[in-house]
Motif scaffolding. Sequence first.
Motif, PDB file in Angstrom:
ATOM      1  N   ILE A  97      -2.706   0.045  -3.360  1.00  0.00           N
ATOM      2  CA  ILE A  97      -2.272  -0.915  -5.059  1.00  0.00           C
ATOM      3  C   ILE A  97      -2.130  -1.645  -6.196  1.00  0.00           C
TER       4      ILE A  97
ATOM      5  N   THR B  24      -2.322   3.491  -8.180  1.00  0.00           N
ATOM      6  CA  THR B  24      -2.954   3.602  -6.680  1.00  0.00           C
ATOM      7  C   THR B  24      -3.840   5.585  -7.115  1.00  0.00           C
TER       8      THR B  24
ATOM      9  N   GLU C 291      -2.874   4.207   0.736  1.00  0.00           N
ATOM     10  CA  GLU C 291      -3.501   3.256  -0.013  1.00  0.00           C
ATOM     11  C   GLU C 291      -3.648   2.425  -0.804  1.00  0.00           C
TER      12      GLU C 291
ATOM     13  N   GLU D  23       0.883  -1.049  -0.158  1.00  0.00           N
ATOM     14  CA  GLU D  23      -0.068   0.143   0.224  1.00  0.00           C
ATOM     15  C   GLU D  23       0.616   1.172   0.012  1.00  0.00           C
ATOM     16  N   THR D  24       0.239   2.400  -0.274  1.00  0.00           N
ATOM     17  CA  THR D  24       1.006   3.538  -0.289  1.00  0.00           C
ATOM     18  C   THR D  24       1.593   4.359   0.968  1.00  0.00           C
TER      19      THR D  24
END
Length: 167
Positions: free
Chosen positions: A21, A41, A19, A14-15
């Motif tokens: 991906i 993303t 967030e 994930e970021t």
Amino acid sequence: LENSLQRIWRKPFETANEESIFLSGMITVADGSELVLVGSTLDSKRAADMDGLMARIDPQTGNFVKTENRKERSVAYFESVERRDDWILGACPDPDDPRNFYIVGSTQGKIERDTDRDRKDITVHAVVAKIALDRLETVWTHQFTVTHASGTNEEAAAAVAFGCDVI
């Protein structure tokens, strides 16, 4: 056969701002010493903007590749000049140069600064790019424009690149 199917590592990706991906591809590069994951993303600055994402992964540990100097990166975004939606939908290694690879996808913006594109243009263009592995920077890009069957770019139409292979 049973021993070859045992999981060595598993990592959620994930970021930094958590967030999701959406992964679309994974390739081996650098003579098998690295994996590159590609996908898309949401942009952390504007939730409505999708960006392409590339990450260099150590295949032994699943961790991001440790970079040797400040110019190298293990994660990078692929985004248009106008900050419109961009997607990376596939990748392939360069068989002649293990320090570069290719990505394919699409954009609603301008990846190439000199692309002539009106703000009213709502079409989606296919994109192909060569990426330098160590910096995850674009070496070159080519954006394939598209127009609607009516001849305008103010009506929805799309050209998207999914597959990638180097002969």
